[in-house]
Scaffold this motif. Structure first.
Motif, short mmCIF file in Angstrom:
data_model
loop_
_atom_site.label_atom_id
_atom_site.label_comp_id
_atom_site.label_asym_id
_atom_site.label_seq_id
_atom_site.Cartn_x
_atom_site.Cartn_y
_atom_site.Cartn_z
N MET A 48 18.06 24.63 11.31
CA MET A 48 19.41 24.13 11.02
C MET A 48 20.29 25.17 10.33
N ARG A 49 19.70 26.07 9.52
CA ARG A 49 20.50 27.05 8.78
C ARG A 49 20.30 28.48 9.28
N TYR A 50 19.18 28.70 9.99
CA TYR A 50 18.87 30.06 10.43
C TYR A 50 18.18 29.96 11.79
N PRO A 51 18.46 30.88 12.70
CA PRO A 51 17.85 30.82 14.05
C PRO A 51 16.36 31.15 14.00
N THR A 52 15.56 30.15 13.63
CA THR A 52 14.11 30.35 13.49
C THR A 52 13.44 30.49 14.86
N GLU A 53 12.46 31.36 14.91
CA GLU A 53 11.75 31.66 16.16
C GLU A 53 10.61 30.67 16.41
N VAL A 54 9.90 30.27 15.33
CA VAL A 54 8.81 29.31 15.44
C VAL A 54 9.05 28.20 14.43
N ASN A 55 9.07 26.95 14.94
CA ASN A 55 9.30 25.79 14.08
C ASN A 55 8.05 24.93 14.05
N LEU A 56 7.54 24.66 12.85
CA LEU A 56 6.32 23.90 12.68
C LEU A 56 6.63 22.58 11.98
N VAL A 57 6.45 21.47 12.69
CA VAL A 57 6.61 20.15 12.07
C VAL A 57 5.28 19.78 11.45
N GLY A 58 5.24 19.73 10.12
CA GLY A 58 3.98 19.42 9.48
C GLY A 58 4.07 19.38 7.98
N ASP A 61 0.86 -1.18 0.00
CA ASP A 61 0.00 0.00 0.00
C ASP A 61 0.90 1.23 0.00
N ALA A 62 0.29 2.37 -0.09
CA ALA A 62 1.03 3.63 -0.03
C ALA A 62 0.35 4.53 1.00
N PRO A 63 0.49 4.19 2.27
CA PRO A 63 -0.21 4.97 3.29
C PRO A 63 0.32 6.39 3.35
N SER A 64 -0.56 7.31 3.57
CA SER A 64 -0.15 8.70 3.70
C SER A 64 -0.83 9.29 4.92
N SER A 65 -0.07 10.01 5.69
CA SER A 65 -0.62 10.67 6.87
C SER A 65 -0.22 12.13 6.81
N VAL A 66 -1.17 12.98 7.10
CA VAL A 66 -0.92 14.42 7.09
C VAL A 66 -0.53 14.84 8.50
N VAL A 67 0.69 15.32 8.62
CA VAL A 67 1.20 15.77 9.91
C VAL A 67 0.86 17.25 10.08
N LEU A 68 0.30 17.61 11.22
CA LEU A 68 -0.05 19.00 11.50
C LEU A 68 0.55 19.43 12.83
N PRO A 69 1.09 20.64 12.91
CA PRO A 69 1.58 21.14 14.19
C PRO A 69 0.42 21.52 15.10
N ALA A 70 0.70 21.73 16.36
CA ALA A 70 -0.32 22.16 17.32
C ALA A 70 -0.84 23.54 16.95
N GLN A 71 -2.11 23.81 17.28
CA GLN A 71 -2.74 25.07 16.92
C GLN A 71 -2.01 26.26 17.51
N GLU A 72 -1.53 26.11 18.75
CA GLU A 72 -0.84 27.26 19.37
C GLU A 72 0.45 27.61 18.64
N GLN A 73 1.10 26.60 18.04
CA GLN A 73 2.30 26.88 17.26
C GLN A 73 1.94 27.61 15.97
N VAL A 74 0.85 27.21 15.34
CA VAL A 74 0.39 27.89 14.13
C VAL A 74 0.06 29.34 14.44
N GLU A 75 -0.59 29.57 15.56
CA GLU A 75 -0.93 30.93 15.98
C GLU A 75 0.32 31.75 16.23
N ALA A 76 1.35 31.12 16.84
CA ALA A 76 2.60 31.84 17.07
C ALA A 76 3.27 32.22 15.76
N ALA A 77 3.21 31.32 14.78
CA ALA A 77 3.79 31.62 13.48
C ALA A 77 3.04 32.77 12.81
N ALA A 78 1.72 32.75 12.91
CA ALA A 78 0.92 33.83 12.32
C ALA A 78 1.26 35.17 12.95
N ALA A 79 1.50 35.17 14.26
CA ALA A 79 1.83 36.42 14.94
C ALA A 79 3.14 37.00 14.42
#
Length: 596
Positions: free
Chosen positions: A310-320, A186-204
């Motif tokens: 890894m290349r730049y000091p990012t303030e908000v990191n979203l795994v997704g 099979d070719a299972p696929s799963s959509v990874v999403l970060p936590a909502q509070e992290q998304v909100e921090a990125a938007a800010a």
């Protein structure tokens, strides 16, 4: 008659949807080769000229199809030859499954002919998954794990099959202790999403920015629409890592093109002047081309958490997943009413395209290599696939080729190995036999292995619904990228013994192999030559004699740096004066008044 392990292996490949295996025969895989014949060549065995080419073609197929590429090699030297292509897959995060033969189990450890410690050989390149098949009952689980791991980790995997095991009768694993079953392919696929509070921090962070820049890599390829939504809301400009060159169309006025040493001046200025950075799906390998540390607040999105920050000091990191994460982010963005930054970016982009067009038209002897890609860019079909080799021609692919429509493009990004351009193109044709493919290749790479692989093109062209495959050779008789690196980075003149190449008529060789060969010796003939090649009813080799002294000047280079390079040239470079003249003429085009 019982089914052999080799026959069951091919049956499992078919169950995985594998349509072709790129490989080269040898006695270490005789059982598997015989099984191909018995199976009516399903999947198809695509015979390359060399095992390294088999691996590259599997990589090219995987890059352009999104499905795992499969390559096959015999024991010993065959297995060794796969390594370069498999490392290319590893460094560019491409799913490839390598199947490798080994000497009989009874001979292992006996210093038998072609016996190599394959576990040691592959343990780094196939670190995601490496297994040896020693009994028939292992087969479904081992092969399935190789495919599932390659897909899940976007990496090469390898399975080793001793020669005698290939010919054993196959037995499925039983419901017993120490045997391991496997579910259906099979070719299972799963959509990874970060936590909502992290998304909100990125938007800010993004909402607070006044001069937003976006950097996209290949991980954003399935999220082009979402990237455009973010760019519209924030007024951002978008730069592209080289492996992400085909993520967005270059017809968009805010897309600044490639970034880095091979990038555009518009991308350099975007990073130099931004106050906020969003990185999507890129682990761009250089830290000097993003903004100065501390200059910009930064957000990064990647499905692989190990590359974040890894290349730049990012303030908000979203795994997704890029698309899903951006879709969660877009509703939280406040559209910026001030479009002055966007206007500035668009002016820079327009000025850049005018500049490189002028640079492409600068006189050279005989043909300016920049013009080769400029003329292609004016004519290339919307659905074309472009592969680029490693060398000075890569500069012109990166800077001058404008992506549009559903065009795709790729190259050996992180490994930057020579010799991938032609086999990538072959892999692309098997991935999309109904689309035209163009390979941009230097003469060094062509002499290294491209010429031999023309035979593979000749042999299999009838299997492609659209037989157009154009190999364009940048014919300058020089290992040109290294020559320029010696001059600009090493402070040394060109060393003829290492840099000069034998002169070859590539078009004549192509004609001898049954392909169409076109020689171009004058800039005025380029347009017509591209027209002929792109409308031909079969593969074409375009042999363009171009000037090795046209400098691949980085977008951030100053006249002072050009002066320092010239001082190195004057230490004894055989073509110092011409290099100086061409460099000044090319650089001067940046200062012709334009819209920017």
């Amino acid at each position: 008659m019982a089914e052999t392990v080799a026959a069951r292996l091919l049956e499992r490949l078919r169950e995985w949807g594998v349509e072709q295996v790129f490989g080269y025969p040898g006695d270490g895989i005789n059982g598997i080769v015989a099984a191909f014949g018995a199976a009516g060549d399903q999947p198809r065995f695509i015979q390359t000229r060399h095992e390294e080419m088999a691996a590259f073609e599997a990589v090219g197929y995987a890059k352009f199809s999104g499905r795992p590429g499969v390559c096959l090699a015999t024991s010993g030297p065959g297995a060794i030859h796969l390594l370069n292509g498999l490392y290319d897959a590893k460094l560019d995060h491409v799913p490839v499954v390598a199947i490798v033969g080994q000497t009989d189990r009874a001979a292992m450890g006996g210093h038998f002919q072609q016996e190599v410690d394959l576990q040691a050989l592959f343990k780094d390149v196939a670190s995601a998954y490496l297994a040896e098949l020693n009994v028939p009952e292992q087969l479904p689980n081992v092969l399935d794990r190789a495919f599932r791991t390659a897909l899940a980790r976007r990496a090469p995997t390898a399975i080793i099959v001793p020669a005698d095991v290939q010919e054993l009768d196959h037995h499925e694993p039983g419901h017993v202790f120490r045997q391991v079953p496997s579910g259906p392919p099979d070719a299972p696929s799963s959509v990874v999403l970060p936590a909502q509070e992290q998304v909100e921090a990125a938007a800010a962070v993004l909402n607070a920015g006044e001069r937003v820049a976006i950097l996209v890599g290949q991980g954003a390829r399935g999220a082009a629409g979402e990237v455009m939504e973010v760019a519209e809301a924030t007024g951002a400009g978008v730069a592209k890592a080289l492996l992400g060159k085909d993520v967005l169309s270059d017809d968009l006025p805010y897309v600044t093109g490639s970034i880095g040493l091979l990038g555009t001046r518009a991308s350099y200025e975007l990073m130099r002047d931004c106050d906020t950075l969003l990185v999507v799906g890129s682990s761009f390998p250089y830290s000097q081309f993003p903004p100065e540390f501390g200059q910009a607040r930064a957000v990064q999105i990647d499905v692989d958490g190990s590359v974040l920050g890894m290349r730049y000091p990012t303030e908000v990191n979203l795994v997704g997943d890029a698309g899903a994460t951006l879709r969660a982010l877009v509703p939280l963005l406040r559209p910026s009413p001030d479009r002055s930054w966007r206007s500035r970016v668009e002016a820079s982009v327009a000025d850049w395209w005018e500049t490189v067009e002028r640079q492409a038209m600068v006189d050279a002897r005989p043909v300016n290599p920049m013009r080769i890609v400029h003329e292609l860019s004016l004519r290339i079909p919307d659905d074309a696939i472009v592969t680029a080799d490693s060398g000075s021609s890569t500069n012109w692919y990166a800077r001058l080729l404008r992506m549009h429509g559903s065009m795709r493009g790729s190259l050996s990004g992180t490994l930057a190995t020579m010799g991938a351009g032609v086999p990538y193109a072959i892999g692309a044709k098997f991935a999309h036999p109904d689309r035209p493919v163009v390979a941009l290749v230097g003469d060094g790479a062509m002499q290294m292995n491209g010429l031999a692989e023309l035979l593979t093109i000749t042999r299999y062209q009838d299997r492609w619904a659209d037989r157009r495959l154009v190999v364009c050779v940048f014919h300058n008789n020089d290992l040109n990228q290294v020559t320029w690196e010696l001059r600009a980075l090493g402070g040394a003149p060109k060393f003829e013994e290492s840099q000069s190449l034998p002169d070859v008529d590539y078009a004549e060789l192509a004609r001898g192999l049954g392909l169409t060969g076109i020689n171009v010796d004058a800039p005025g003939d380029l347009g017509e030559a591209w027209d002929r090649a792109l409308t031909a009813d079969g593969p074409v080799l375009l042999d363009v004699r171009c000037d090795p002294e046209v400098p691949p000047i980085p977008p951030h280079a100053t006249f002072e740096q050009l002066k320092e390079t010239t001082e190195a040239l004057l230490k004894g470079d055989p073509n110092a004066w011409r290099v100086l003249v061409q460099g000044v003429k090319t650089k001067a085009q940046e200062f012709v008044p334009g819209r920017g």
